[in-house]
Structure formats: C-alpha cells, structure tokens
Design an enzyme around this catalytic site. Structure first.
Site, PDB file in Angstrom:
ATOM      1  N   ASN A   1      -0.412   4.546  -0.359  1.00 22.80           N
ATOM      2  CA  ASN A   1      -1.042   5.795   0.093  1.00 22.80           C
ATOM      3  C   ASN A   1      -1.745   5.668   1.441  1.00 22.80           C
ATOM      4  O   ASN A   1      -2.459   6.571   1.866  1.00 22.80           O
ATOM      5  CB  ASN A   1      -2.023   6.320  -0.964  1.00 22.80           C
ATOM      6  CG  ASN A   1      -3.266   5.454  -1.079  1.00 22.80           C
ATOM      7  OD1 ASN A   1      -3.290   4.329  -0.570  1.00 22.80           O
ATOM      8  ND2 ASN A   1      -4.299   5.971  -1.719  1.00 22.80           N
TER       9      ASN A   1
ATOM     10  N   GLU B   1      -4.123 -19.359 -19.424  1.00 25.72           N
ATOM     11  CA  GLU B   1      -4.537 -20.202 -18.301  1.00 25.72           C
ATOM     12  C   GLU B   1      -5.454 -21.305 -18.832  1.00 25.72           C
ATOM     13  O   GLU B   1      -6.437 -21.013 -19.515  1.00 25.72           O
ATOM     14  CB  GLU B   1      -5.279 -19.379 -17.248  1.00 25.72           C
ATOM     15  CG  GLU B   1      -5.592 -20.214 -16.019  1.00 25.72           C
ATOM     16  CD  GLU B   1      -6.644 -19.599 -15.114  1.00 25.72           C
ATOM     17  OE1 GLU B   1      -6.687 -19.970 -13.935  1.00 25.72           O
ATOM     18  OE2 GLU B   1      -7.442 -18.772 -15.585  1.00 25.72           O
TER      19      GLU B   1
ATOM     20  N   ASP C   1      -6.748 -15.079 -18.933  1.00 21.02           N
ATOM     21  CA  ASP C   1      -7.575 -15.743 -17.921  1.00 21.02           C
ATOM     22  C   ASP C   1      -8.552 -16.753 -18.548  1.00 21.02           C
ATOM     23  O   ASP C   1      -9.269 -16.412 -19.491  1.00 21.02           O
ATOM     24  CB  ASP C   1      -8.368 -14.645 -17.201  1.00 21.02           C
ATOM     25  CG  ASP C   1      -9.071 -15.142 -15.963  1.00 21.02           C
ATOM     26  OD1 ASP C   1      -8.389 -15.450 -14.981  1.00 21.02           O
ATOM     27  OD2 ASP C   1     -10.315 -15.193 -15.975  1.00 21.02           O
TER      28      ASP C   1
ATOM     29  N   HIS D   1      -2.278 -16.792  -7.207  1.00 23.96           N
ATOM     30  CA  HIS D   1      -3.343 -16.275  -6.337  1.00 23.96           C
ATOM     31  C   HIS D   1      -4.539 -17.218  -6.221  1.00 23.96           C
ATOM     32  O   HIS D   1      -5.484 -16.915  -5.506  1.00 23.96           O
ATOM     33  CB  HIS D   1      -3.801 -14.927  -6.887  1.00 23.96           C
ATOM     34  CG  HIS D   1      -4.443 -15.085  -8.244  1.00 23.96           C
ATOM     35  ND1 HIS D   1      -3.727 -15.484  -9.356  1.00 23.96           N
ATOM     36  CD2 HIS D   1      -5.723 -14.944  -8.648  1.00 23.96           C
ATOM     37  CE1 HIS D   1      -4.554 -15.565 -10.389  1.00 23.96           C
ATOM     38  NE2 HIS D   1      -5.772 -15.245  -9.988  1.00 23.96           N
ATOM     39  N   ASP D   2      -4.523 -18.328  -6.958  1.00 19.64           N
ATOM     40  CA  ASP D   2      -5.663 -19.247  -6.930  1.00 19.64           C
ATOM     41  C   ASP D   2      -5.433 -20.491  -6.080  1.00 19.64           C
ATOM     42  O   ASP D   2      -6.314 -21.351  -6.006  1.00 19.64           O
ATOM     43  CB  ASP D   2      -6.012 -19.699  -8.357  1.00 19.64           C
ATOM     44  CG  ASP D   2      -6.678 -18.586  -9.155  1.00 19.64           C
ATOM     45  OD1 ASP D   2      -7.313 -17.716  -8.544  1.00 19.64           O
ATOM     46  OD2 ASP D   2      -6.555 -18.598 -10.388  1.00 19.64           O
TER      47      ASP D   2
ATOM     48  N   ASP E   1      -3.159  -8.909 -17.154  1.00 20.70           N
ATOM     49  CA  ASP E   1      -4.113 -10.011 -17.127  1.00 20.70           C
ATOM     50  C   ASP E   1      -5.243  -9.636 -18.083  1.00 20.70           C
ATOM     51  O   ASP E   1      -5.833  -8.561 -17.966  1.00 20.70           O
ATOM     52  CB  ASP E   1      -4.659 -10.183 -15.694  1.00 20.70           C
ATOM     53  CG  ASP E   1      -4.867 -11.643 -15.328  1.00 20.70           C
ATOM     54  OD1 ASP E   1      -5.515 -12.348 -16.118  1.00 20.70           O
ATOM     55  OD2 ASP E   1      -4.408 -12.048 -14.254  1.00 20.70           O
TER      56      ASP E   1
ATOM     57  N   ASP F   1      -4.252   3.829   2.504  1.00 21.45           N
ATOM     58  CA  ASP F   1      -5.695   3.554   2.659  1.00 21.45           C
ATOM     59  C   ASP F   1      -5.954   2.076   2.963  1.00 21.45           C
ATOM     60  O   ASP F   1      -7.101   1.645   3.036  1.00 21.45           O
ATOM     61  CB  ASP F   1      -6.487   4.007   1.419  1.00 21.45           C
ATOM     62  CG  ASP F   1      -6.186   3.155   0.201  1.00 21.45           C
ATOM     63  OD1 ASP F   1      -5.271   2.301   0.254  1.00 21.45           O
ATOM     64  OD2 ASP F   1      -6.875   3.342  -0.827  1.00 21.45           O
TER      65      ASP F   1
ATOM     66  N   ASP G   1      -1.468  -0.953  -3.962  1.00 18.53           N
ATOM     67  CA  ASP G   1      -1.685  -0.113  -5.135  1.00 18.53           C
ATOM     68  C   ASP G   1      -0.406   0.023  -5.949  1.00 18.53           C
ATOM     69  O   ASP G   1       0.641  -0.520  -5.599  1.00 18.53           O
ATOM     70  CB  ASP G   1      -2.214   1.266  -4.704  1.00 18.53           C
ATOM     71  CG  ASP G   1      -1.342   1.898  -3.635  1.00 18.53           C
ATOM     72  OD1 ASP G   1      -0.103   1.871  -3.795  1.00 18.53           O
ATOM     73  OD2 ASP G   1      -1.891   2.400  -2.625  1.00 18.53           O
TER      74      ASP G   1
ATOM     75  N   ASP H   1       0.845  -1.195   0.000  1.00 18.06           N
ATOM     76  CA  ASP H   1       0.000   0.000   0.000  1.00 18.06           C
ATOM     77  C   ASP H   1       0.885   1.251   0.000  1.00 18.06           C
ATOM     78  O   ASP H   1       1.682   1.445   0.904  1.00 18.06           O
ATOM     79  CB  ASP H   1      -0.892  -0.028   1.251  1.00 18.06           C
ATOM     80  CG  ASP H   1      -1.777   1.209   1.345  1.00 18.06           C
ATOM     81  OD1 ASP H   1      -1.975   1.883   0.294  1.00 18.06           O
ATOM     82  OD2 ASP H   1      -2.270   1.504   2.449  1.00 18.06           O
TER      83      ASP H   1
HETATM   84  C1  GLC Z   1      -9.007 -17.446 -13.231  1.00 16.68           C
HETATM   85  C2  GLC Z   1      -8.352 -16.525 -12.235  1.00 16.68           C
HETATM   86  C3  GLC Z   1      -9.156 -16.517 -10.995  1.00 16.68           C
HETATM   87  C4  GLC Z   1     -10.523 -15.988 -11.330  1.00 16.68           C
HETATM   88  C5  GLC Z   1     -11.188 -16.795 -12.444  1.00 16.68           C
HETATM   89  C6  GLC Z   1     -12.354 -16.062 -13.013  1.00 16.68           C
HETATM   90  O1  GLC Z   1      -8.994 -18.757 -12.813  1.00 16.68           O
HETATM   91  O2  GLC Z   1      -7.015 -16.867 -12.042  1.00 16.68           O
HETATM   92  O3  GLC Z   1      -8.571 -15.766  -9.980  1.00 16.68           O
HETATM   93  O4  GLC Z   1     -11.340 -16.004 -10.197  1.00 16.68           O
HETATM   94  O5  GLC Z   1     -10.307 -17.022 -13.505  1.00 16.68           O
HETATM   95  O6  GLC Z   1     -11.940 -14.917 -13.692  1.00 16.68           O
HETATM   96 CA    CA Z   2      -3.626   2.121  -1.325  1.00 12.29          CA
END
Ligand code: GLC
Ligand code: CA
Length: 551
Positions: free
Chosen positions: A24, A254, A200, A326-327, A99, A26, A30, A22
C-alpha cells in the site's frame, strides 16, 4: 520407520513481513504485498509459508512482542487481508504456519495491563517478585536482549521477569489459566484454517520452581533453570492432547542450545509432543553459541553439525533444514563468499537441500542477499543490536564496534527484499521503513528471473529435483571425507536410487574426491553449479549431484 506426513514432502518459505513487500505504499511490508507475491513463492517450488508475527504489536522486537494474539496488525492489512492470503495459499495447494510467541507477551498486552494492576484473574499471569529491602534483584538471571532479566514495574511496585526485552514480560505458564489462553490461541487459528505453528523459544516456557540463582558461567545466566524446565514436556503434551491432535497440523519448535539427544525428548515420533525442531548447531560453524562471538568459518564444524543431526534423528524423528532466518546474518556472507557470490550461494543450497528433512528458505536467501553494512550504528533498529552496541566493548574504537555489528546483528538480514533495480529495490513505492542494501542493483529477483543460470533459477531446479527423488526425501544419509575442510560429500540412498552430493567450499580448484564404489561414469549428473565440469577437478565453490538408478 518414520511416519508419512504431508510436511515431510514440502519446502517452506519464511516471510519476515515488514521487509517482504509493501502493498500500500506506506513503506512497510504487509499482507497485500504477500498476496501479490504468492505466485512467486509457489514458482520457487515452495509449498508452505511460515509467517514471522503479523499480530498487533508495539514493535519493540519487530512483532515478537504481541499485544493481541487473535488479530492481525492493521498496518499489515488486518484480518481481511490475512484471510485473503490464507485463501490464496490454500487455493494454490500450499500451507501456512503462524508464529506462536507465548513465552512472553508485549507489556502493552491487556493481560499485562491488568496483571500490573492486580485485576483478577490476571494477577498471576506473569512472573512477579516483590522488591527486596536490600534493593537486590530477585535473582541473578540475565535477559537475552537488555541486561538483567528483571524490571521494576512502577504500577505494581514489583519486579517482573523478562527473558528478552524489557517490553517482553514472561508469561507464567505454571498458571493453568495461562495454558488455557495458549490453547485458545491455537484453536482460534486452527479453526480459521492455518496449518500449524512455529513455536518461538518454546523450550523456555517452564521455569524452575523458586527461580534459583544460576551458576556464574553460562552466556545468559538463568538458562540452566528455564531452558527445558521442569514442566516443559507436560505443558507441550497438554497443548497437543487438548488441541493440536484434533487437527491435521504440525508444529516446529525453536530450541536454542539443544542437542539431538535432548531434541528427541520433544520430537521422537513415538512419543514426542512436537513435530520438528529448529536447532542452532548448524548456525555455529563461524561462532561460539551466538553470532556475537564470531570465529573463523570452519567447514568441518558445519559438516559435523549437519551430519550429527542427520544421523541422530534417522528413523526416529524428522529434521528441519535451514541456513538462514530473521535471527542470523546472511549465509553467503558467513559460510560462503561474497566474491564467489553465485557459486557459493549455489553450493550452500546443494549442501542443505539434499539432506533429509523439511527445508526452509528465508526471504532473499534464494537470490543470495548478503549482509547489510551501514556506515553508522544509529541506523540499527533491532533491540538486541542497539543494546549490545551501547553496552558492550565500549573501550574499543567505534569503527571496530560497528564492524562487529555487521557480522553479528540480526539487522544484517532484515533489510527489504530486493525485487528489482527500481527505486527502493521495488520493495515499496513510498519511503521504506528500513534501509535497502546498496547492492540491490546487482542482486535482485528481476535480474535473476531473466538469467537461466542465476541463483534463483538454481534454487528452483534444486527444489524440483529434491521433490522428484524419493531418495532425497526418504533415503538414508551418509557423509564421506569428514576431515576435509574444503569438500562436503554425502550420499542419499533408497531402494531404487543412490545419490552422491559433492560440494566444494574452496575458493581454489580442488581435486574431485569420490568415495569408493561411486563410479561417476555410470551415473547421471543431474545438478551442477558450473556449466563445464571436469572429471578430475572442481572449480571454486563447484557442486554436483550424481544419480545412480538401481535396476
Ligand atoms: C526468537 C525469535 C526472535 C525473537 C525472540 C524473542 O528467538 O526468533 O526473533 O526476538 O525469540 O521472541
Ligand atoms: Ca504497507
């Protein structure tokens, strides 16, 4: 032989912006925060960044529900901050990929607002089906996140298809106007200077004509009819021919549930439409298809997945290598050991960083962040997790259901980056948007910066080595002792070099097994996880990389 392309020599770093830094105060990560940390990313030896979505979005799926494809969310710093980051990346000789989420938009996208009101030309931008007199849904498909794949839109009085959350209506890619929009989006960012895209769930964009009912079995009903659908290659080829080929960029697709054979239809260097693929097989050594069906970790399964992709793509296509994103929950908590935190983190790094392909590191992986384990289910944010908790296994005791989320939820890996032992792990000076993992005082960047033997500095050394060794980037791969459930052993070989990589995944000492013809007394030990190495024994989670220079 494969083509030479710049992305093949690189290591990428994935930023999940809300939880990175972060700038700023909040409480939300970012682009100002990213700007502060570009030197850090570069210091790892990473030359590229993949940004999870930074576009304006209501945040129903943390940005994967996009409301405007040609802007940057104000909370992330808007276009001004983005351009600074892009310049900063390029000044450092690095690359940046965005992305591209075009299977669906947010239901708050202007296109959807117009489509539900049948304002031309948007009427057919999405996949609409009329109500049936018997009250039945248009077909039996499931969404990946929230129950059935159909929701009745009150404004239009019809059902729309959403393969993910209710707030993520699927675009109708069969409509040439929609494909033109996608091409405009690609062009927009490429003209601004971005270097490529992570696409994606791109294998979902073409649905079978007539949207037939699916068989009863698959985990998500409908999958047989939209994964690798009838026009997928045609549409991807169109994007490539009309836009991507005009730029020096690369694409990473993906692809859930994909085999190497199928992948080659997309990424074969002779006639593919995409450069690399995110496969899910290496994520299933401790589950069946999804993190929600966990099983015991099997090293053999991990090795099998790794080797299969190494062998099957060899000479034909390029691998994308990863352990985390992140998944999925954190890898040390899954394939490694929290007890042997540093050792197993290092061994995991060695296990994948010396394979052939382009490695990706997810923020926090380089310091060994572990799974977040909240004490209450209402602390979860992720739409998939929340739906799962409120709809599945309701008869089981709450503690059991909560524990399941610890292992399965994507939120396990979405807590703020642990920068230091300061308040909020140094992530923000304000109130963080999400919970910080309690272990931030033991696991953080500042601590590891000061320790030569930390996981962080080990990553740096491993990446540096990877880049200095031609055999790692372009040599052949071979696996040994594939039946062992304790050791992962593989070699990499080019004309001038031969490497042997030995990784123990055991929490006990193990006999050092060497394949025939690898005389370690003639080799240089160029990377090791432990200070003292024994000729015959490996310590728990010990790894080594040996090098033979050929004359
Ligand atoms: C992909 C992304 C995931 C998202 C999904 C729908 O699997 O990596 O984070 O929730 O697509 O967009
Ligand atoms: Ca921020």
């Amino acid at each position: 032989m494969e083509h030479k392309r710049w992305y093949k020599d690189m290591v990428f770093y994935q930023i999940w912006p809300r939880s990175f830094k972060d700038g700023n105060g909040d409480g939300m990560g970012d682009l100002w925060g990213v700007l502060e940390k570009l030197d850090y990313i570069k210091s790892l030896g990473c030359d590229g960044i993949w940004f999870s979505p930074v576009y304006p979005s209501p945040g129903a799926d943390c940005g994967y529900d996009i409301a405007d494809y040609k802007d940057i969310a104000p909370e992330f710093g808007g276009m001004e901050a983005f351009k600074k980051v892009l310049d900063g990346v390029h000044e450092r000789g690095m690359k940046l990929i965005m992305d591209l989420v075009v299977n669906h938009t947010s239901d708050e996208h202007e296109w959807f607002e117009k489509s539900r009101r049948k304002i031309e030309p948007y009427t057919d931008y999405y996949i609409w089906r009329p109500k049936k007199p018997n009250g039945k849904l248009p077909n039996n498909w499931d969404s990946n996140f929230e129950g059935k794949a159909w929701t009745l839109d009150k404004v239009r009085g019809e059902y729309y298809l959403h393969l993910f959350a209710v707030k993520q209506p699927d675009l109708n890619m069969d409509n040439p106007l929609v494909r033109q929009e996608v091409k405009d989006i690609l062009k927009f960012w490429l003209d601004m200077g971005v270097d490529g895209f992570r696409e994606d769930v791109i294998t979902y964009i073409s649905k079978k004509e007539g949207l037939p009912n699916d068989r009863v079995f698959p985990i998500y009903k409908g999958m047989w009819h939209y994964n690798h659908g009838p026009h997928i290659h045609e549409y991807l080829a169109e994007f490539k021919r009309d836009v991507l080929d005009n730029y020096d960029c690369f694409t990473l697709a993906e692809a859930p549930l994909i085999s190497p054979k199928r992948a080659l239809e997309y990424i074969d260097e002779k006639n593919g439409q995409i450069d690399m693929m995110i496969q899910f097989e290496s994520q299933t050594a401790d589950c069946l298809f999804t993190d929600y069906l966990p099983t015991k970790f099997s090293l053999r399964r991990m090795k099998k997945a790794f080797s299969k992709w190494q062998y099957r793509l060899a000479g034909k296509a390029w691998n994308m290598l990863y352990l985390e994103n992140h998944d999925h929950p954190r890898i040390i908590s899954r394939y490694g050991s929290e007890k042997f935190h540093d050792e197993s983190g290092k061994t995991l790094a060695v296990a994948y960083l010396f394979q052939k392909g382009t490695p990706f590191i997810y923020q926090g992986q380089e310091i060994g962040m572990t799974n977040w384990r909240p004490e209450s289910p209402d602390m979860y944010e992720d739409v998939q997790t929340v739906y799962y908790y409120t709809h599945s296994n309701l008869k089981q005791p709450p503690e059991k259901r909560l524990k399941k989320l610890w292992r399965s939820s994507r939120d396990s890996a979405r807590t703020p980056m642990q920068w230091s032992s300061d308040k909020n792990a140094g992530f923000t000076s304000g109130e963080p948007w999400f919970y910080v993992n309690d272990n931030y005082k033991e696991i953080n960047v500042a601590l590891q910066e000061n320790d030569e033997n930390s996981l962080l500095n080990f990553y740096r050394r491993a990446i540096k080595l990877r880049k200095s060794l031609n055999a790692v980037r372009y040599g052949t791969y071979k696996e040994y002792f594939r039946h062992s459930n304790r050791l992962y052993v593989y070699s990499r070989e080019s004309d001038a070099q031969r490497l042997l990589i030995v990784c123990s995944f055991s929490d006990k000492p193990e006999k050092l097994m060497l394949p025939k013809g690898f005389d370690i007394f003639k080799a240089k030990l160029i990377l090791k996880t432990h200070q003292n190495t024994d000729e015959k024994l490996l310590q728990p989670y010990e790894s080594r990389v040996y090098l033979w220079e050929k004359q």
